[in-house]
Enzyme design. Structure first.
Site, PDB file in Angstrom:
ATOM      1  N   LEU A   7       0.812  -1.223   0.000  1.00 20.13           N
ATOM      2  CA  LEU A   7       0.000   0.000   0.000  1.00 20.13           C
ATOM      3  C   LEU A   7       0.841   1.267   0.000  1.00 20.13           C
ATOM      4  O   LEU A   7       0.352   2.331  -0.374  1.00 20.13           O
ATOM      5  CB  LEU A   7      -0.955  -0.030   1.194  1.00 20.13           C
ATOM      6  CG  LEU A   7      -2.063  -1.096   1.090  1.00 20.13           C
ATOM      7  CD1 LEU A   7      -2.806  -1.241   2.420  1.00 20.13           C
ATOM      8  CD2 LEU A   7      -3.038  -0.766  -0.026  1.00 20.13           C
ATOM      9  N   GLU A  54      -5.590 -12.639  -4.831  1.00 27.44           N
ATOM     10  CA  GLU A  54      -5.551 -12.625  -6.298  1.00 27.44           C
ATOM     11  C   GLU A  54      -4.405 -13.513  -6.799  1.00 27.44           C
ATOM     12  O   GLU A  54      -4.559 -14.276  -7.763  1.00 27.44           O
ATOM     13  CB  GLU A  54      -5.395 -11.191  -6.806  1.00 27.44           C
ATOM     14  CG  GLU A  54      -6.595 -10.328  -6.447  1.00 27.44           C
ATOM     15  CD  GLU A  54      -6.497  -8.936  -7.036  1.00 27.44           C
ATOM     16  OE1 GLU A  54      -7.085  -8.726  -8.110  1.00 27.44           O
ATOM     17  OE2 GLU A  54      -5.855  -8.063  -6.424  1.00 27.44           O
ATOM     18  N   GLU A  99      -9.795  -4.382   0.012  1.00 23.55           N
ATOM     19  CA  GLU A  99      -9.885  -3.282  -0.958  1.00 23.55           C
ATOM     20  C   GLU A  99     -11.137  -2.456  -0.705  1.00 23.55           C
ATOM     21  O   GLU A  99     -11.122  -1.224  -0.808  1.00 23.55           O
ATOM     22  CB  GLU A  99      -9.928  -3.826  -2.392  1.00 23.55           C
ATOM     23  CG  GLU A  99      -8.602  -4.365  -2.899  1.00 23.55           C
ATOM     24  CD  GLU A  99      -8.404  -5.842  -2.594  1.00 23.55           C
ATOM     25  OE1 GLU A  99      -9.063  -6.360  -1.661  1.00 23.55           O
ATOM     26  OE2 GLU A  99      -7.588  -6.476  -3.277  1.00 23.55           O
ATOM     27  N   GLY A 122      -7.366  -5.358  -8.491  1.00 21.41           N
ATOM     28  CA  GLY A 122      -6.721  -4.952  -9.740  1.00 21.41           C
ATOM     29  C   GLY A 122      -5.784  -6.013 -10.291  1.00 21.41           C
ATOM     30  O   GLY A 122      -5.148  -5.809 -11.309  1.00 21.41           O
TER      31      GLY A 122
HETATM   32  C1  1HE Z   1       2.178  -3.624   4.743  1.00 20.58           C
HETATM   33  C2  1HE Z   1       1.087  -4.330   4.174  1.00 20.58           C
HETATM   34  C3  1HE Z   1       0.671  -3.917   2.881  1.00 20.58           C
HETATM   35  C4  1HE Z   1       1.462  -5.165   6.111  1.00 20.58           C
HETATM   36  N1  1HE Z   1       1.335  -2.911   2.284  1.00 20.58           N
HETATM   37  N2  1HE Z   1       2.794  -2.635   4.109  1.00 20.58           N
HETATM   38  N3  1HE Z   1      -3.711  -5.256   1.828  1.00 20.58           N
HETATM   39  C5  1HE Z   1      -4.252  -4.949   2.994  1.00 20.58           C
HETATM   40  O1  1HE Z   1      -5.018  -4.038   3.158  1.00 20.58           O
HETATM   41  C6  1HE Z   1      -3.784  -5.769   4.173  1.00 20.58           C
HETATM   42  C7  1HE Z   1      -2.949  -4.903   5.092  1.00 20.58           C
HETATM   43  N4  1HE Z   1      -2.266  -5.695   6.117  1.00 20.58           N
HETATM   44  C8  1HE Z   1      -2.897  -6.148   7.217  1.00 20.58           C
HETATM   45  O2  1HE Z   1      -4.099  -6.065   7.387  1.00 20.58           O
HETATM   46  C9  1HE Z   1      -2.035  -6.795   8.260  1.00 20.58           C
HETATM   47  O3  1HE Z   1      -0.699  -6.319   8.076  1.00 20.58           O
HETATM   48  C10 1HE Z   1      -1.994  -8.343   8.218  1.00 20.58           C
HETATM   49  C11 1HE Z   1      -3.370  -8.877   8.692  1.00 20.58           C
HETATM   50  C12 1HE Z   1      -1.665  -8.886   6.842  1.00 20.58           C
HETATM   51  C13 1HE Z   1      -0.891  -8.868   9.190  1.00 20.58           C
HETATM   52  O4  1HE Z   1      -1.047  -8.280  10.458  1.00 20.58           O
HETATM   53  P1  1HE Z   1       0.196  -8.274  11.490  1.00 20.58           P
HETATM   54  O5  1HE Z   1      -0.295  -7.716  12.809  1.00 20.58           O
HETATM   55  O6  1HE Z   1       0.858  -9.625  11.499  1.00 20.58           O
HETATM   56  O7  1HE Z   1       1.301  -7.279  10.840  1.00 20.58           O
HETATM   57  P2  1HE Z   1       1.330  -5.670  10.830  1.00 20.58           P
HETATM   58  O8  1HE Z   1       1.929  -5.163  12.115  1.00 20.58           O
HETATM   59  O9  1HE Z   1       0.023  -5.085  10.419  1.00 20.58           O
HETATM   60  O10 1HE Z   1       2.336  -5.385   9.619  1.00 20.58           O
HETATM   61  C14 1HE Z   1       3.750  -5.571   9.738  1.00 20.58           C
HETATM   62  C15 1HE Z   1       4.387  -4.548   8.806  1.00 20.58           C
HETATM   63  O11 1HE Z   1       4.024  -4.865   7.457  1.00 20.58           O
HETATM   64  C16 1HE Z   1       3.904  -3.123   9.054  1.00 20.58           C
HETATM   65  O12 1HE Z   1       4.961  -2.244   8.724  1.00 20.58           O
HETATM   66  P3  1HE Z   1       5.949  -1.626   9.879  1.00 20.58           P
HETATM   67  O13 1HE Z   1       6.894  -0.762   9.110  1.00 20.58           O
HETATM   68  O14 1HE Z   1       5.033  -0.886  10.815  1.00 20.58           O
HETATM   69  O15 1HE Z   1       6.614  -2.821  10.528  1.00 20.58           O
HETATM   70  C17 1HE Z   1       2.804  -2.966   8.038  1.00 20.58           C
HETATM   71  O16 1HE Z   1       2.563  -1.615   7.689  1.00 20.58           O
HETATM   72  C18 1HE Z   1       3.393  -3.739   6.854  1.00 20.58           C
HETATM   73  N5  1HE Z   1       2.369  -4.185   5.943  1.00 20.58           N
HETATM   74  N6  1HE Z   1       0.664  -5.270   5.045  1.00 20.58           N
HETATM   75  C19 1HE Z   1       2.369  -2.289   2.899  1.00 20.58           C
HETATM   76  N7  1HE Z   1      -0.326  -4.542   2.254  1.00 20.58           N
HETATM   77  C20 1HE Z   1      -3.305  -5.615  -7.559  1.00 20.58           C
HETATM   78  S1  1HE Z   1      -4.292  -4.705  -6.630  1.00 20.58           S
HETATM   79  C21 1HE Z   1      -4.384  -5.453  -5.083  1.00 20.58           C
HETATM   80  C22 1HE Z   1      -5.019  -4.520  -4.101  1.00 20.58           C
HETATM   81  C23 1HE Z   1      -4.739  -4.935  -2.694  1.00 20.58           C
HETATM   82  O17 1HE Z   1      -4.066  -5.893  -2.416  1.00 20.58           O
HETATM   83  S2  1HE Z   1      -5.438  -3.954  -1.500  1.00 20.58           S
HETATM   84  C24 1HE Z   1      -5.215  -4.842  -0.009  1.00 20.58           C
HETATM   85  C25 1HE Z   1      -3.903  -4.515   0.616  1.00 20.58           C
END
Ligand code: 1HE
Length: 260
Positions: free
Chosen positions: A68, A114, A134, A142
């Site tokens: 993200l 995906e 999303e 996407g």
């Molecule tokens: C990230 C991402 C990410 C974690 N992009 N940095 N995806 C989402 O909306 C899912 C977002 N992630 C989460 O809901 C949670 O991280 C999890 C449920 C997957 C895992 O939770 P947890 O408690 O084990 O980890 P955390 O503490 O949330 O995350 C650890 C680190 O990873 C943290 O960064 P830090 O610098 O604070 O250590 C988070 O910010 C980072 N992190 N997920 C960037 N997704 C082709 S189009 C597709 C469109 C999509 O996929 S939209 C859905 C995106």
């Protein structure tokens, strides 16, 4: 892409199974541009010995979807190109050289789902959970999810996941068709590797028919599908390897189908 973000190795006596592992565990294997391009490149340049692949994610989560932090940088046109880049990469996986078995655990969310849905078999352990956040992030899928996920679970379930943020656990995910296998926590990779080694032993033309032709038949009107099936059946059964495999069964040299 940081080379540390993905791992590739060959397994099996004949190096017939490729193991591809996302190794960005600190970011929960979130996929940035470099990583999606690396996935594309690995499937485009698969070594000739490889007959099946396993896709895994390091750490507690399979994949947290799109990185993200990169989303904020894009305008509308760049967004279209970005989505098309994911499409191209996941086409290389789905319609690539070999069947792919995903080893799911922890978060399989957004672009992670995906990615998983482009694989041919999904093995999920008990820790797996599925979501499409999303909807709540104000964006849309996407990476081909709008096409592939309804084919697995139906449009109504995907709509619900995105409108309400519904999260499916491992058991319900298997029940509705997000995974074909459900295994105890910590064993998804072992099961996926065992399946990949088994798949690697199939006749290559059969594997090709299942990965390239069957999904296309499923998208055809019935009368065209029957014709494509007939063509594929004729090609597969005329291969020398098919004739030898059938002969081996008739001569009692091949395994029978066993009740599970
Ligand atoms: C990230 C991402 C990410 C974690 N992009 N940095 N995806 C989402 O909306 C899912 C977002 N992630 C989460 O809901 C949670 O991280 C999890 C449920 C997957 C895992 O939770 P947890 O408690 O084990 O980890 P955390 O503490 O949330 O995350 C650890 C680190 O990873 C943290 O960064 P830090 O610098 O604070 O250590 C988070 O910010 C980072 N992190 N997920 C960037 N997704 C082709 S189009 C597709 C469109 C999509 O996929 S939209 C859905 C995106």
């Amino acid at each position: 892409m940081n080379k540390k973000d993905i791992h590739f190795e060959l397994c099996g006596n004949q190096q017939e199974v490729a193991v591809i592992r996302l190794t960005r565990a600190k970011k929960r294997n979130a996929i940035n541009d470099g990583l999606i391009l690396a996935i594309r490149d690995l499937f485009e340049k698969m070594p000739k010995s490889v007959r099946a692949a396993v896709l895994d994610g390091e750490g507690e989560h399979f994949c947290a979807g799109l990185d993200l932090s990169e989303l904020q940088e894009r305008d509308a046109a760049q967004g279209v190109f970005h989505s098309r880049m994911w499409h191209a990469a996941l086409e290389c996986l789905q319609y690539g050289p070999v069947p792919v078995v995903a080893a799911l655990h922890g978060a399989v969310v957004g672009g992670g789902l995906e990615l998983a849905s482009a694989c041919h078999i999904r093995v999920a352990d008990d820790t797996t959970f599925y979501a499409l956040p999303e909807g709540s992030r104000g964006i849309f899928v996407g990476g081909g999810g709008a096409v592939r996920i309804p084919r697995l679970i139906g449009t109504a379930r995907m709509t619900d996941m995105m409108l309400t943020g519904r999260v499916y656990n491992a058991q319900d995910g298997e029940r509705i068709g997000l995974a074909q296998y459900l295994v105890p926590a910590g064993t998804a990779f072992d099961k996926a590797l065992a399946l990949a080694l088994q798949i690697a032993g199939n006749a290559p033309m059969t594997n090709y028919a299942l990965t390239h032709v069957l999904p296309r038949i499923a998208d055809q009107p019935a009368d065209q599908g029957y014709m494509t099936e007939a063509m594929m059946a004729a090609i597969a059964q005329s291969a020398p390897e098919a004739k030898e495999r059938v002969r081996a069964f008739l001569e009692g040299r091949a395994a029978k189908v066993q009740k599970s």
